[in-house]
Design a protein around this motif. Structure first.
Motif, PDB file in Angstrom:
ATOM      1  N   LEU A 585     -22.505 -37.900  -0.389  1.00 53.17           N
ATOM      2  CA  LEU A 585     -21.336 -38.737  -0.077  1.00 53.17           C
ATOM      3  C   LEU A 585     -20.146 -38.389  -0.944  1.00 53.17           C
ATOM      4  O   LEU A 585     -18.996 -38.503  -0.528  1.00 53.17           O
ATOM      5  CB  LEU A 585     -21.673 -40.218  -0.279  1.00 53.17           C
ATOM      6  CG  LEU A 585     -22.737 -40.833   0.615  1.00 53.17           C
ATOM      7  CD1 LEU A 585     -22.801 -42.334   0.362  1.00 53.17           C
ATOM      8  CD2 LEU A 585     -22.453 -40.551   2.074  1.00 53.17           C
ATOM      9  N   THR A 586     -20.422 -38.001  -2.186  1.00 58.41           N
ATOM     10  CA  THR A 586     -19.327 -37.751  -3.134  1.00 58.41           C
ATOM     11  C   THR A 586     -19.247 -36.284  -3.545  1.00 58.41           C
ATOM     12  O   THR A 586     -18.259 -35.869  -4.150  1.00 58.41           O
ATOM     13  CB  THR A 586     -19.539 -38.572  -4.420  1.00 58.41           C
ATOM     14  OG1 THR A 586     -20.737 -38.099  -5.063  1.00 58.41           O
ATOM     15  CG2 THR A 586     -19.655 -40.052  -4.132  1.00 58.41           C
ATOM     16  N   ILE A 709     -17.764 -31.309  -0.654  1.00 53.35           N
ATOM     17  CA  ILE A 709     -17.361 -32.223   0.429  1.00 53.35           C
ATOM     18  C   ILE A 709     -16.693 -31.441   1.560  1.00 53.35           C
ATOM     19  O   ILE A 709     -16.945 -31.683   2.738  1.00 53.35           O
ATOM     20  CB  ILE A 709     -16.452 -33.344  -0.129  1.00 53.35           C
ATOM     21  CG1 ILE A 709     -17.279 -34.326  -0.941  1.00 53.35           C
ATOM     22  CG2 ILE A 709     -15.693 -34.058   0.984  1.00 53.35           C
ATOM     23  CD1 ILE A 709     -18.374 -35.062  -0.180  1.00 53.35           C
TER      24      ILE A 709
ATOM     25  N   GLU B 183     -19.082 -48.333  -6.971  1.00 49.08           N
ATOM     26  CA  GLU B 183     -19.266 -46.886  -7.171  1.00 49.08           C
ATOM     27  C   GLU B 183     -18.009 -46.312  -7.794  1.00 49.08           C
ATOM     28  O   GLU B 183     -16.899 -46.567  -7.310  1.00 49.08           O
ATOM     29  CB  GLU B 183     -19.498 -46.170  -5.828  1.00 49.08           C
ATOM     30  CG  GLU B 183     -20.635 -46.763  -5.031  1.00 49.08           C
ATOM     31  CD  GLU B 183     -21.691 -45.749  -4.627  1.00 49.08           C
ATOM     32  OE1 GLU B 183     -21.802 -44.695  -5.285  1.00 49.08           O
ATOM     33  OE2 GLU B 183     -22.395 -46.030  -3.644  1.00 49.08           O
ATOM     34  N   VAL B 272     -14.266 -39.168   0.637  1.00 47.41           N
ATOM     35  CA  VAL B 272     -15.285 -39.833  -0.174  1.00 47.41           C
ATOM     36  C   VAL B 272     -15.146 -41.355  -0.073  1.00 47.41           C
ATOM     37  O   VAL B 272     -16.141 -42.067   0.051  1.00 47.41           O
ATOM     38  CB  VAL B 272     -15.204 -39.334  -1.633  1.00 47.41           C
ATOM     39  CG1 VAL B 272     -16.088 -40.178  -2.538  1.00 47.41           C
ATOM     40  CG2 VAL B 272     -15.615 -37.866  -1.701  1.00 47.41           C
ATOM     41  N   ASN B 275     -16.632 -42.257   3.129  1.00 44.44           N
ATOM     42  CA  ASN B 275     -18.087 -42.054   3.060  1.00 44.44           C
ATOM     43  C   ASN B 275     -18.774 -43.236   2.385  1.00 44.44           C
ATOM     44  O   ASN B 275     -19.815 -43.714   2.840  1.00 44.44           O
ATOM     45  CB  ASN B 275     -18.424 -40.805   2.237  1.00 44.44           C
ATOM     46  CG  ASN B 275     -18.257 -39.520   3.022  1.00 44.44           C
ATOM     47  OD1 ASN B 275     -18.071 -39.539   4.234  1.00 44.44           O
ATOM     48  ND2 ASN B 275     -18.325 -38.388   2.339  1.00 44.44           N
ATOM     49  N   LEU B 276     -18.171 -43.688   1.266  1.00 46.60           N
ATOM     50  CA  LEU B 276     -18.787 -44.778   0.516  1.00 46.60           C
ATOM     51  C   LEU B 276     -18.740 -46.083   1.311  1.00 46.60           C
ATOM     52  O   LEU B 276     -19.678 -46.864   1.289  1.00 46.60           O
ATOM     53  CB  LEU B 276     -18.096 -44.934  -0.846  1.00 46.60           C
ATOM     54  CG  LEU B 276     -18.295 -43.746  -1.801  1.00 46.60           C
ATOM     55  CD1 LEU B 276     -17.441 -43.919  -3.058  1.00 46.60           C
ATOM     56  CD2 LEU B 276     -19.767 -43.574  -2.183  1.00 46.60           C
ATOM     57  N   TYR B 279     -21.354 -45.800   4.064  1.00 48.93           N
ATOM     58  CA  TYR B 279     -22.692 -45.937   3.480  1.00 48.93           C
ATOM     59  C   TYR B 279     -22.977 -47.404   3.160  1.00 48.93           C
ATOM     60  O   TYR B 279     -24.066 -47.907   3.410  1.00 48.93           O
ATOM     61  CB  TYR B 279     -22.766 -45.078   2.215  1.00 48.93           C
ATOM     62  CG  TYR B 279     -24.128 -45.036   1.593  1.00 48.93           C
ATOM     63  CD1 TYR B 279     -25.130 -44.210   2.125  1.00 48.93           C
ATOM     64  CD2 TYR B 279     -24.424 -45.787   0.458  1.00 48.93           C
ATOM     65  CE1 TYR B 279     -26.394 -44.158   1.541  1.00 48.93           C
ATOM     66  CE2 TYR B 279     -25.680 -45.738  -0.121  1.00 48.93           C
ATOM     67  CZ  TYR B 279     -26.653 -44.918   0.425  1.00 48.93           C
ATOM     68  OH  TYR B 279     -27.899 -44.862  -0.153  1.00 48.93           O
TER      69      TYR B 279
END
Lengths: 720, 290
Positions: A585-586, A709, B183, B272, B275-276, B279
């Motif tokens: 994800l990161t 990414i 996060e 990102v 994405n987070l 998720y």
């Protein structure tokens, strides 16, 4: 402490001063009649200086520039292309133009802001890619070498090949991030100028000063002060600062202190050369390598400095630890209008090993063979020729070292476990990667014989106290300790009683620079011989002195023109296994396990060696995935440690390492070089591990989260 | 050249406020941002033009109290103190552990992180999803401001020169039932400035979403939160459908506008961040379901 086994650790000579914080570094020093210097630097990447207008300088404040240099206006390194103070052309942002000196730094910074300069700006070259396009233009190619089998015969082989694989690979900057930024003090005395500071190479500096000041051997003196890390960053760069403070001290008849703060240091000092490596490999039906052509391009920055020598080492390592049937290599150092790049632990080898390990790894994937199995097929063996028609004459323990790590890491089982884990876990992916590498110890070719000509001296006082008189610097790597141990053991003296004071060129002969993983092997051997000599002549209660000169063991003579012969007297070897977990994800990479086996002949001090392994490997791993420095229109973007991001103790895991014994006849107690070797395998192993985790290929380091990414995102895009 | 620096360090908050009412001062709590912001080049002390007033030692600002389900945190509690405090919720402790390194955590304060109003402030995404309220005090009395109103832009806060942030109130944070995720994405595991920060909050009753909140850090001048987007999920049942997730992600895609800088790229930050979020929506609602 009397030493039975040379490898048994002893307390480091500089331990107490450093641990207690009592040791004075150059920025802690104050001398009588001392002023500070600050540098006025070029604001543009390339252009001509039309005029400089200084502000009104208060009393006690002076400007020092090119007109104050008694000798020629260049820093003596190899070529005469680096001005001490640029006074006609400026070639990079941050190039020193003049120095303002005076008592108060606050006033100096204000005055610096008030300097006005008129410039005629010219079209600069900012990137290696631009330089490659213009490499035939005058002045762009600063050095170039070519060797190996002729291109005609390679081309004949390629015609019979089943397929030809071409890959292009890029490596980025690396910054040394020594704990202590650069600093130099020029002490003015009527009959001499003493230059004191943080440095690796006393005689490089002394020779640069003799040229710049056009003075005699006795008119300048260079003294090393406690040095908080070097990593190559204090190899050639301090020569320029030494010229600055010496010229200024002479001009203003005061002692001049020049110390960089972190951001200045990060922006203007040398870095590891960014590189582009091109591979062209012919494969047969089974995927076996028939021939390989390598092209290496190094971004030299604004002047050549040591870049040509860095390129030599990059080329000499361009085939890695492999025996490639037919091999050809060519390399260039290209000029860009960016901060000059220079020496950095590994000296060209880390770029080459990252590239070749990546390429061989990718070839193994094509052949559907485990990378390690594929690599082992080509591993050089004792007696094999080198790519320069030299010879690997000493035993090679790589197979033992690999087997040992296969067992220690449980490699096969791990691979299977990771596969299952990766199938079940959507977010995190695990992988394992390996690297195989070597490092040629000491100077390339006949450098020791022709250029360095090292000499060491041992001095014994009337009360039988023995001191090492050599010009090598302890910069934290531990040679105060290791070299003292060698002498103590030979003389049967307690280690604590052997002295190794900070070197001063008035007191010590030129035993060479502290670079190229040469100190323990070359200087250590000379000291061992000197100690033997002193022991034979020992007279209690009498002052005695012995010297010892370098003796070259002739092998296959090195010819720099044809690039043939034995490039190095000996090689040290290493194997790294790295396990990572990648957050998809990161793009963040977490090191999970790091295994490292090395062979450095014989370890002189276990703890010092462990220091080299842990530090070198952390630096090497970070080069592969963490540390990121970029230049934008000639300007370095990361000016703080936080933004650049070297690893903290929270980023590195326990490094499980072992060192194999394989004594080398021409090293003290069998020791070879160790300092650079430990860095080299980090980046390629971490790349292989990330590739294994993500089941993809990368063509660059560092593989930052941004790169990961982008790669994952593109992949999704393609599939979608 | 003698330079005079005026600095105040009173024993009581009251005296401090009274001084602040007389003169505009630079407030120093832990000093970990102030000192960096006013740093001079090597060898020259930092230049702070206003008189300095120290508040780090004021006991009135170092308490952590429970008031019903609300948590009141003294603005000058250091990060290390908060890590040791049993009342501090785990997600906040997790966020604090990502801040700098122990030496900074021993000095830096929660109030400082808010008043510094960095786009990358580590605790801010979490404080936003907690709907933190800030108690500001001056000689004229108290006022309470929601954090999202207090922070107005990069290093811009709605604090009057005579006010001190005394307390951070986390309403209903001690209530059971909410699932909170934090996060931080940095370039390394310590001493890193966030490239992306994310906090997610969800509370369900049975399978119905009663409350859901998201905040993003380091992808804009201040934390990004959208009540409008959050509302779309209220009353929906978990697990959230792929279509609803896609809608929420697409809505944030429109309002998250990060920049390229020396630490990362805009495209990375955005990818990102989303994405987070995705998720969180996929997994947190699953966890709740089980």
């Amino acid at each position: 402490m009397n030493l039975k086994n040379i490898s048994t650790s002893v307390p480091k000579k500089d331990h107490k001063g450093k641990v207690s914080g009592q040791l004075a570094y150059i920025s802690d020093v104050k001398v009588e009649n001392m002023v500070y210097g600050v540098l006025y630097r070029s604001p543009i990447a390339y252009g001509k200086i039309k005029s400089i207008q200084l502000p009104d300088l208060p009393e006690g404040y002076e400007a020092v520039g090119a007109e104050h240099i008694t000798g020629p206006n260049y820093v003596k390194i190899i070529k005469e292309d680096q001005p001490i103070f640029a006074n006609e052309w400026v070639n990079y942002i941050g190039e020193p133009i003049l120095m303002l000196v005076g008592k108060d730094l606050d006033i100096l910074y204000r005055l610096l802001d008030e300097v006005k300069m008129e410039l005629e700006e010219h079209q600069a070259i900012f990137t290696l890619d631009e330089a490659i396009k213009q490499k035939s233009s005058p002045g762009v190619t600063m050095a170039s070498y070519e060797f190996g089998e002729s291109l005609e015969s390679i081309s004949a082989i390629e015609q019979g090949a089943c397929q030809i694989i071409e890959e292009e690979y890029n490596t980025g900057y690396q910054e040394h991030v020594y704990l202590e930024p650069q600093g130099m003090l020029g002490i003015y005395k009527e009959d001499e100028i003493v230059v004191q500071g943080s440095m690796q190479c006393l005689y490089y500096i002394k020779n640069a000063l003799i040229t710049a000041l056009a003075c005699g051997d006795d008119d300048v003196r260079v003294v090393q002060s406690p040095t908080g890390g070097g990593f190559g960053g204090k190899e050639e760069f301090p020569s320029m600062m030494a010229c600055h403070v010496a010229v200024a001290a002479k001009a203003v008849k005061k002692s001049v202190m020049l110390v960089f703060d972190r951001s200045e240091d990060m922006v203007v000092t040398t870095k590891r050369h960014p590189a582009k490596l091109k591979y062209r490999t012919a494969l047969d039906k089974e995927g076996n390598i028939m021939s390989m052509c390598v092209e290496v391009f190094l971004d030299g920055g604004a002047n050549v400095g040591l870049s040509s020598v860095v390129l030599q080492r990059a080329l000499l390592n361009s085939a890695g630890v492999y025996k490639i049937p037919h091999f050809h290599a060519k390399g260039y150092v290209l000029k860009t209008n960016t901060v000059p790049n220079g020496a950095f632990r590994g000296f060209g080898a880390p770029q080459s090993f990252a590239g070749i390990e990546s390429h061989i790894g990718h070839l193994s994937k094509r052949a559907n063979i485990d990378p390690l199995d594929y690599k082992r097929k080509y591993l050089v063996q004792q007696g094999d020729p080198t790519i320069t028609k030299g010879n690997f004459r000493d035993p090679i323990l790589m197979e033992d070292m690999i087997e040992d790590l296969l067992n220690a890491s449980n490699y096969k089982k791990k691979k299977a476990e990771f596969q299952t884990f990766n199938q079940q876990n959507q977010r995190y992916k695990k992988g394992i990667g390996t690297s195989l590498f070597l490092h040629g110890c000491g100077f390339t070719g006949s450098g020791e014989r022709d250029h360095i000509k090292a000499k060491v001296k041992l001095y014994k006082s009337k009360d039988n106290q023995v001191s090492l008189k050599i010009s090598n610097s302890d910069m934290g790597q531990g040679i105060f300790t290791t070299l003292s141990k060698i002498v103590a053991k030979e003389l049967d003296l307690p280690y604590e009683e052997v002295l190794y004071p900070y070197p001063d060129t008035k007191e010590v002969p030129d035993s060479g620079p502290t670079v190229a993983s040469r100190t323990t092997m070359i200087v250590g051997k000379l000291l061992e011989r000197a100690a033997k000599k002193l022991k034979a002549q020992w007279l209690t209660g009498v002052e005695q002195e012995v010297t010892e000169d370098y003796v070259h063991r002739e092998m296959i003579p090195w010819d720099e023109k044809t690039f043939t012969g034995d490039a190095y007297p000996a090689y040290s070897w290493g194997v790294n296994f790295v396990e990572v977990e990648v957050d998809t994800l990161t793009g963040n990479v977490k090191l999970e396990k790091v295994y490292a086996n090395y062979e450095v002949g014989k370890v002189i001090d276990d703890r010092v060696m462990k220091g080299q392994i842990d530090g070198g490997l952390a630096q090497g791993l970070a080069y592969g995935y963490l540390e990121k420095m970029t230049s934008k229109e000639g300007r370095i973007q990361q000016k703080s440690i936080t933004d650049y991001g070297p690893p903290t103790s929270m980023d590195v895991v326990t490094i499980q390492s072992k060192v194999f014994d394989n004594p080398y006849a021409d090293g003290p107690y069998g020791a070879k070089g160790a300092g650079e070797l430990t860095l080299i395998g980090g980046a390629p192993a971490v790349q292989a591990a990330i590739e294994d985790a993500l089941q993809t290929s990368f063509q660059q380091i560092p593989i930052t989260p941004e790169v990961i990414i982008e790669s994952l995102w593109m992949k999704e895009g393609e599939e979608g | 050249m003698e330079e005079t620096i005026i600095a105040y360090r009173f024993d009581r908050l009251e005296e401090t406020l009274s001084q602040l009412n007389k003169a505009n001062c630079a407030i120093v709590a832990g000093g970990t941002d102030v000192m960096v912001m006013h740093k001079s080049r090597r060898g020259v002390p930092p230049k702070i033009t206003k008189p300095i007033i120290f508040i780090d030692h004021l006991l009135e600002l170092k308490q952590v109290n429970q008031n019903g389900n609300d948590l009141h945190i003294g603005a000058c509690c250091t990060y290390s103190e908060l890590l040791r405090d049993p009342l501090i919720p785990m997600p906040l402790k997790k966020a604090i552990k990502t801040i700098a390194a122990p030496a900074i955590r021993n000095r830096g304060t929660l109030g400082g992180n808010i008043c510094n109003a960095s786009p990358a402030g580590d605790t801010l995404p979490l404080l936003y999803v907690y709907n933190a309220k800030l108690l500001l005090r001056s000689v004229n009395g108290d006022r309470i401001v929601p954090i999202c109103e207090f922070i107005q832009g990069v290093r811009r806060v709605q604090r009057e020169p005579n006010e001190i942030l005394t307390e951070i109130i986390l309403p209903s944070v001690l209530e059971e039932g909410a699932h909170v995720v934090f996060e931080k994405v940095g370039n390394r595991n310590a001493d890193a400035i966030a490239k992306v920060g994310f906090a997610g909050y969800i509370r369900t009753k049975g399978a119905v979403i009663e409350d859901v909140r998201f905040a993003f850090g380091a992808v804009g001048p201040t934390m990004i939160r959208s009540n409008e987007i959050e509302k779309k999920l209220l009353g929906k049942t978990i697990p959230v459908t792929d279509m609803d997730i896609a809608k929420v992600v697409a809505a944030f895609d429109k309002i998250i506008k990060p920049i390229d800088d020396q630490r990362s790229t805009a495209i990375y930050r955005k990818t990102v961040a989303l994405n987070l979020l995705r998720y969180f929506l996929t997994n947190s609602t699953h966890i709740q379901h089980i």
